[in-house]
Design a protein around this motif. Structure first.
Motif, short mmCIF file in Angstrom:
data_model
loop_
_atom_site.label_atom_id
_atom_site.label_comp_id
_atom_site.label_asym_id
_atom_site.label_seq_id
_atom_site.Cartn_x
_atom_site.Cartn_y
_atom_site.Cartn_z
N SER A 298 83.50 59.60 144.92
CA SER A 298 82.99 60.05 143.62
C SER A 298 82.59 61.52 143.67
O SER A 298 82.68 62.23 142.66
CB SER A 298 81.78 59.20 143.21
N CYS A 299 82.10 61.98 144.82
CA CYS A 299 81.69 63.37 144.99
C CYS A 299 82.67 64.15 145.86
O CYS A 299 82.93 65.32 145.61
CB CYS A 299 80.29 63.46 145.60
N HIS A 300 83.18 63.49 146.89
CA HIS A 300 84.14 64.14 147.79
C HIS A 300 85.54 63.87 147.26
O HIS A 300 86.32 63.10 147.85
CB HIS A 300 83.96 63.63 149.22
N ASP A 301 85.87 64.51 146.15
CA ASP A 301 87.17 64.30 145.54
C ASP A 301 87.94 65.61 145.53
O ASP A 301 87.50 66.63 146.08
CB ASP A 301 87.02 63.72 144.13
N GLY A 302 89.12 65.58 144.91
CA GLY A 302 89.94 66.78 144.87
C GLY A 302 90.60 67.06 146.21
O GLY A 302 90.29 66.42 147.22
N PRO A 303 91.49 68.02 146.28
CA PRO A 303 92.22 68.30 147.51
C PRO A 303 91.35 68.77 148.67
O PRO A 303 91.71 68.61 149.83
CB PRO A 303 93.22 69.39 147.11
#
Length: 461
Positions: A298-303
């Motif tokens: 949920s927080c550690h997302d994206g590339p």
């Protein structure tokens, strides 16, 4: 949250289906192949589910970093390692971001000017520490906010915002072409504890704190007295003479070097995203599934595995602090930037690429081991209350643990982490998955340390 999720159910159904279809004669070739076929089918189903969830969380291939011209990167490299930028000429930017220690210093809290040595050998005669952990420098093109509290950032309109306000002029912003990372060098040189020193120690320290532009001009005056730097600046910025430049040109060059040297995008996870199921071990694959189904994603997302936002994850506070709270030794985090009490104890979500290399973990380096940091997220109220002085990795800081702020930290916890409950197996799997985010090239970076710098000052290794 420790339940593996739907993909595991799919895998088990596939195993059962293959077993149902297997010949009953144990001596046949098909019977001996059935378990392997079932396992292979189950693994493939898990891999497909992990990729689906990764897309859902935007965890795709890493975008390329901006191209950096060689002359600019070469200048930035020497500036980053040169102690000429510090007031007492005793510390460089990279003293706290050593390539040999994965762009950190291996300490819970950094040790700034006035000290000697590097990494574990760094000692300050008065035992002083910087209030926060030295964050890693990997893949900085993926974030718009720098520093733990995000005080340097690019806003929604694309404008660079900094604590220096109007002192960073439109002309300076025009020079800083790589977004927030171009401003990375502006503020350590202003900090008395980090690089500038105390009044009476040197000409930069004698400048008032309300005069950042004068400090920057003073650093440029020092660099301009070194002929090699004048030549390198003018080569890096063709058509501009050194005397027309300001410290934005130096900071931009340092940022360019970081983008040129510390961007890594060839981890096992990257190869898995490209279609190679074999890039991840069984434990890493199961860990990836657990990660995607847990609050982690949920927080550690994206590339880069960061939402570039700010969260309170119930971490203990120790060290000198930032002057907050009744004792003055607390650190209110993002609130120090926004002034909003709702931001108290929130800190920027760190990126997870190469994370296994970058301990200690947390804004104050609260955990030396990655698995312990992951475990902290599970039932974190109990973990924070149980955190004691002996848990602090740095022995010299064990007498500085704050306990009177624990209730306030817990009351303001981010609700995203409240449901997290990990058993030992899940912690092990998540830790294994984090190792799949390491690019092997990031394990050995000593080659980036120059043998010498134009000032002739010693280079920390």
């Amino acid at each position: 949250w420790s339940v593996p999720g739907a993909a595991a159910v799919v895998a088990l159904l596939l195993v059962a289906a293959c077993a149902d279809r297997a010949p009953t004669d144990p001596g046949t070739e098909d019977a001996s192949a059935a378990p392997a076929l079932a396992a292979s089918s189950g693994r493939r189903a898990t891999a497909d589910e992990v990729r689906r969830l990764a897309v859902e969380h935007g965890i795709g291939p890493m975008p390329r970093a901006p191209r950096v011209r060689g002359s600019l990167s070469r200048l930035g490299r020497l500036l980053a390692f040169d102690k000429e930028l510090s007031g007492n000429r005793d510390i460089s930017c990279m003293t706290c971001h050593l390539p040999a220690l994965a762009t950190g210093d291996g300490r819970s809290l950094a040790i700034g000017q006035g000290a000697t040595g590097a990494g574990a050998d760094r000692v300050h005669p008065q035992g002083r520490f910087i209030p926060r952990n030295a964050p890693p420098l990997f893949n900085l093109h993926l974030v718009d906010h720098l520093f733990w509290d995000g005080r340097v950032f690019v806003d929604a309109a694309g404008d660079l915002r900094t604590p220096a306000g109007a002192a960073v002029t439109p002309g300076m912003k025009a020079v800083m072409t790589y977004g927030a990372v171009s401003a990375v060098g502006l503020f350590p040189v202003l900090s008395r504890a980090e690089m500038r020193g105390e009044t009476g120690e040197n000409e930069l320290a004698d400048i008032g704190d309300e005069e950042p532009a004068t400090v920057w001009a003073g650093v440029m005056s020092r660099l301009g007295a070194i002929p090699a730097y004048r030549r390198m600046f003018e080569a890096a910025y063709p058509g501009t003479t050194f005397d027309e430049m300001n410290f934005a040109h130096a900071s931009n060059a340092i940022g360019a070097f970081l983008l040129d040297a510390f961007v890594f995008d060839n981890s096992p996870w990257d190869r898995f995203l490209e279609g190679s199921d074999a890039a991840l071990t069984d434990e890493q694959l199961q860990g990836a599934l657990a990660f995607m189904n847990a609050p982690c994603a949920s927080c550690h997302d994206g590339p880069g595995f960061s939402d570039d936002a700010f969260h309170n994850v119930a971490l203990a506070q120790f060290g000198p602090g930032e002057g907050d709270g009744p004792s003055g030794r607390d650190d209110f985090g993002r609130e120090r930037v926004t002034g909003d009490p709702a931001d108290r104890y929130r800190f920027r979500t760190t990126m997870l690429r190469n994370v296994e290399l970058t301990g200690p973990y947390g804004h104050a380096g609260q955990f030396a081991e990655l698995d312990r940091f992951i475990d902290h997220y599970s039932e974190n109220a109990d973990k924070l209350r149980a955190y004691g002085a002996d848990d602090i990795p740095e022995p010299l800081l064990r007498g500085t643990l704050l306990t009177d702020n624990v209730d306030a930290i817990l009351d303001a916890r981010d609700p995203l982490i409240l449901p997290a409950v990990f058993d030992e197996r899940t912690v092990r799997l998540l830790t294994a998955y984090m190792s799949a985010l390491t690019d092997e090239r990031a394990r050995s970076l000593e080659r980036l340390v120059p043998r010498s710098v134009p000032s002739g000052l010693p280079v920390d290794r």
